[in-house]
Enzyme design. Sequence first.
Site, PDB file in Angstrom:
ATOM      1  CD  GLU A  22      10.981  -1.738   6.960  1.00 51.94           C
ATOM      2  OE1 GLU A  22      10.416  -2.839   6.930  1.00 51.94           O
ATOM      3  OE2 GLU A  22      11.161  -1.039   5.959  1.00 51.94           O
ATOM      4  CE  LYS A  48      -3.273 -10.039  -0.933  1.00 49.67           C
ATOM      5  NZ  LYS A  48      -3.939  -8.749  -0.661  1.00 49.67           N
ATOM      6  CG  HIS A  49      -2.556  -3.262  -4.912  1.00 47.45           C
ATOM      7  ND1 HIS A  49      -1.723  -2.925  -3.866  1.00 47.45           N
ATOM      8  CD2 HIS A  49      -2.312  -2.339  -5.879  1.00 47.45           C
ATOM      9  CE1 HIS A  49      -1.019  -1.851  -4.205  1.00 47.45           C
ATOM     10  NE2 HIS A  49      -1.344  -1.479  -5.425  1.00 47.45           N
ATOM     11  CD  GLU A  66      11.502  -3.343  -2.568  1.00 46.94           C
ATOM     12  OE1 GLU A  66      12.041  -3.405  -1.433  1.00 46.94           O
ATOM     13  OE2 GLU A  66      10.665  -2.496  -2.877  1.00 46.94           O
ATOM     14  CG  LEU A  67      11.283  -9.042   1.225  1.00 43.35           C
ATOM     15  CD1 LEU A  67      11.808 -10.276   1.920  1.00 43.35           C
ATOM     16  CD2 LEU A  67       9.789  -9.183   0.943  1.00 43.35           C
ATOM     17  N   GLY A  88       6.806  -6.127   0.000  1.00 46.09           N
ATOM     18  CA  GLY A  88       6.095  -6.079   1.279  1.00 46.09           C
ATOM     19  C   GLY A  88       7.030  -6.402   2.425  1.00 46.09           C
ATOM     20  CB  SER A  89       6.256  -7.330   5.868  1.00 43.95           C
ATOM     21  OG  SER A  89       5.417  -8.451   5.653  1.00 43.95           O
ATOM     22  CB  CYS A 102      11.048  -0.423   1.240  1.00 44.34           C
ATOM     23  SG  CYS A 102      10.913   0.021  -0.472  1.00 44.34           S
ATOM     24  CD1 TRP A 134      -0.069  -1.721   2.980  1.00 39.90           C
ATOM     25  CD2 TRP A 134       0.833   0.310   3.221  1.00 39.90           C
ATOM     26  NE1 TRP A 134       0.828  -1.788   4.020  1.00 39.90           N
ATOM     27  CE2 TRP A 134       1.404  -0.543   4.185  1.00 39.90           C
ATOM     28  CE3 TRP A 134       1.265   1.641   3.184  1.00 39.90           C
ATOM     29  CZ2 TRP A 134       2.363  -0.126   5.114  1.00 39.90           C
ATOM     30  CZ3 TRP A 134       2.228   2.053   4.098  1.00 39.90           C
ATOM     31  CH2 TRP A 134       2.758   1.178   5.037  1.00 39.90           C
ATOM     32  CG  ASN A 135       5.180   1.408   0.432  1.00 34.45           C
ATOM     33  OD1 ASN A 135       4.810   0.662  -0.466  1.00 34.45           O
ATOM     34  ND2 ASN A 135       6.450   1.523   0.781  1.00 34.45           N
TER      35      ASN A 135
HETATM   36  P1  NDP Z   1       2.551  -6.976   4.238  1.00 33.43           P
HETATM   37  O1  NDP Z   1       3.813  -7.594   3.824  1.00 33.43           O
HETATM   38  O2  NDP Z   1       1.685  -7.766   5.148  1.00 33.43           O
HETATM   39  O3  NDP Z   1       1.682  -6.579   2.940  1.00 33.43           O
HETATM   40  C1  NDP Z   1       2.210  -6.473   1.630  1.00 33.43           C
HETATM   41  C2  NDP Z   1       1.349  -7.283   0.662  1.00 33.43           C
HETATM   42  O4  NDP Z   1       1.523  -8.667   0.933  1.00 33.43           O
HETATM   43  C3  NDP Z   1      -0.152  -7.022   0.815  1.00 33.43           C
HETATM   44  O5  NDP Z   1      -0.759  -7.140  -0.450  1.00 33.43           O
HETATM   45  C4  NDP Z   1      -0.582  -8.161   1.713  1.00 33.43           C
HETATM   46  O6  NDP Z   1      -1.947  -8.442   1.640  1.00 33.43           O
HETATM   47  C5  NDP Z   1       0.244  -9.272   1.147  1.00 33.43           C
HETATM   48  N1  NDP Z   1       0.457 -10.435   1.991  1.00 33.43           N
HETATM   49  C6  NDP Z   1       0.960 -10.451   3.245  1.00 33.43           C
HETATM   50  N2  NDP Z   1       1.059 -11.726   3.683  1.00 33.43           N
HETATM   51  C7  NDP Z   1       0.615 -12.521   2.682  1.00 33.43           C
HETATM   52  C8  NDP Z   1       0.438 -13.939   2.538  1.00 33.43           C
HETATM   53  N3  NDP Z   1       0.771 -14.778   3.502  1.00 33.43           N
HETATM   54  N4  NDP Z   1      -0.066 -14.404   1.384  1.00 33.43           N
HETATM   55  C9  NDP Z   1      -0.413 -13.554   0.396  1.00 33.43           C
HETATM   56  N5  NDP Z   1      -0.289 -12.212   0.476  1.00 33.43           N
HETATM   57  C10 NDP Z   1       0.226 -11.701   1.602  1.00 33.43           C
HETATM   58  O7  NDP Z   1       2.851  -5.574   4.850  1.00 33.43           O
HETATM   59  P2  NDP Z   1       1.974  -4.756   5.902  1.00 33.43           P
HETATM   60  O8  NDP Z   1       0.934  -4.012   5.168  1.00 33.43           O
HETATM   61  O9  NDP Z   1       1.535  -5.590   7.048  1.00 33.43           O
HETATM   62  O10 NDP Z   1       3.093  -3.762   6.423  1.00 33.43           O
HETATM   63  C11 NDP Z   1       3.912  -4.226   7.467  1.00 33.43           C
HETATM   64  C12 NDP Z   1       5.368  -3.964   7.235  1.00 33.43           C
HETATM   65  O11 NDP Z   1       5.781  -4.400   5.947  1.00 33.43           O
HETATM   66  C13 NDP Z   1       5.761  -2.515   7.256  1.00 33.43           C
HETATM   67  O12 NDP Z   1       5.846  -2.047   8.558  1.00 33.43           O
HETATM   68  C14 NDP Z   1       7.077  -2.588   6.533  1.00 33.43           C
HETATM   69  O13 NDP Z   1       8.058  -3.048   7.405  1.00 33.43           O
HETATM   70  C15 NDP Z   1       6.861  -3.625   5.482  1.00 33.43           C
HETATM   71  N6  NDP Z   1       6.512  -3.078   4.180  1.00 33.43           N
HETATM   72  C16 NDP Z   1       7.483  -2.887   3.274  1.00 33.43           C
HETATM   73  C17 NDP Z   1       7.189  -2.338   2.066  1.00 33.43           C
HETATM   74  C18 NDP Z   1       8.218  -2.122   1.041  1.00 33.43           C
HETATM   75  O14 NDP Z   1       8.083  -1.202   0.236  1.00 33.43           O
HETATM   76  N7  NDP Z   1       9.236  -2.954   0.985  1.00 33.43           N
HETATM   77  C19 NDP Z   1       5.850  -1.909   1.707  1.00 33.43           C
HETATM   78  C20 NDP Z   1       4.872  -2.187   2.720  1.00 33.43           C
HETATM   79  C21 NDP Z   1       5.210  -2.758   3.902  1.00 33.43           C
HETATM   80  P3  NDP Z   1      -3.001  -7.753   2.663  1.00 33.43           P
HETATM   81  O15 NDP Z   1      -2.915  -6.291   2.454  1.00 33.43           O
HETATM   82  O16 NDP Z   1      -4.311  -8.339   2.221  1.00 33.43           O
HETATM   83  O17 NDP Z   1      -2.602  -8.160   4.053  1.00 33.43           O
END
Ligand code: NDP
Length: 445
Positions: A350, A157-158, A231-232, A209-210, A265, A133-134
């Site tokens: 982080e 899958k956003h 890309e975490l 994502g995370s 990130c 979402w960021n």
């Molecule tokens: P998440 O990693 O949970 O979310 C990122 C994406 O992954 C979302 O679309 C989420 O879906 C999806 N997702 C998460 N777990 C699964 C799974 N097991 N199977 C399928 N899809 C999955 O990040 P958060 O929104 O919880 O943010 C938490 C932390 O993540 C932040 O504090 C930061 O540390 C990190 N982050 C890093 C980013 C980057 O740019 N590298 C961007 C965003 C977050 P859904 O939204 O439905 O949960």
Amino acid sequence: MSAYTVTNPATGTVEATYPNATDEQVAAAIDAADEAYRTWGRTSTKASRAALLARVADLYDERKDELATIINHEMGKKLDEAVGEVEFSASIYRYYAEHGEEFLADQPIDRDAAGSAVVRKMPIGALVGVMPWNYPYYQVARFAAPNLMLGNTIVLKHAALCPKSSAAMEAIFSEAGFPKGSFTNLYADFDQVHSLISDPRVRGVSLTGSERAGVTIAQEAGAALKKVVCELGGSDPFIVLGTSDMDALVQTAVAGKYENCGQVCNGPKRFIIVDSLYDEFLKRFAEASSAVELGPLCSLKAAERLSAQVADAVADGATLALGDGKNDGAFFAPTILTDIPAGSKARYQEFFGPVSQFYRVKDEAEAIALANDTPYGLGSYVFTTDPAQGERVADALETGMTYVNEVGADSAELPFGGVKNSGFGRELGSLGINEFVNLKLISLD
Ligand code: NDP
């Protein structure tokens, strides 16, 4: 209530909800993605795909205000920053439209034996993108632009916070003329994502994502023998070893730190400052930070999580040099932590928001050791008046990217990605088109 919901973080108001995908919709999406790969991805010309991407870029530019307003409501990004993100996303689609053919050109091989050989870059099939979402548009652009240029097709899958922007993107691809199935937005749950990853027609997965999501998605992809790009997160060091202009340095640091409310990130998170500059830099950075007006974080939950992290850091002995560390709804004021004890958890986490950690070091060697003492390895920043020192420190930092004397230099042509727990693979630039590719040898006798 659906998990896919627009909740304006500035007001807490639920503005829209979107029903989760049914299993039938998931099955139809993968059928369509595979069909589009076979009928369009493998057979259309590079020039025609480039023209479609150029049209996408134009549509982003034409709709920038409308697109920006959507994410302002979904995840709280300030409108001017949101417009900037839409423009940046347009520039990425345009970049691959303009350079894609050149990146995909055959690579002839000098053979010892008679005959000729080339490596031809071919698509591999349907891909799943799991996106955060960021930067709702930019994160998708980094993945979609090179892969659609290549002829791969995409099921997105956003994040659950971004149902409206993801629908807007699907509409743009369709309106630009991309065929059905080449880009499909799905409000999928985790089980449905898992079923997509296991489907033999899906050939790769890209996640931004995370770290936690990275572990799960990479395991699922590995179990199904699919290539994955991750890309975490990051805890990027901002190292100051020398400066001839403290004003400019503080301005640069503040601009980098508070972009997108610190939810970046590769934003600066650990300020590692040489002893002779530490006190002045900290004082000036804290003053400038107090004057910054921030919007909300992406959600109340994110603000509460950050608050709990800061409370843990303080309980472990860190000092709050700015801010009280408490969220006000989804809002979180600029916060500075100093004196974070060796071994404390905060050093290795982080902080995804406007929280800065400060560390005092005696010299370059100590700065490098501290900067590398993290599970992450995404970006890093070095400020110095000595170009040789800049290159030396850049070489010594275990990160995928080092920026010397600059912040926020991201651009379509610069590859982006990390090492260690920040993930693997590269997006953007010429490298970004080489992740989900069949580097096919064609050898002719
Ligand atoms: P998440 O990693 O949970 O979310 C990122 C994406 O992954 C979302 O679309 C989420 O879906 C999806 N997702 C998460 N777990 C699964 C799974 N097991 N199977 C399928 N899809 C999955 O990040 P958060 O929104 O919880 O943010 C938490 C932390 O993540 C932040 O504090 C930061 O540390 C990190 N982050 C890093 C980013 C980057 O740019 N590298 C961007 C965003 C977050 P859904 O939204 O439905 O949960």
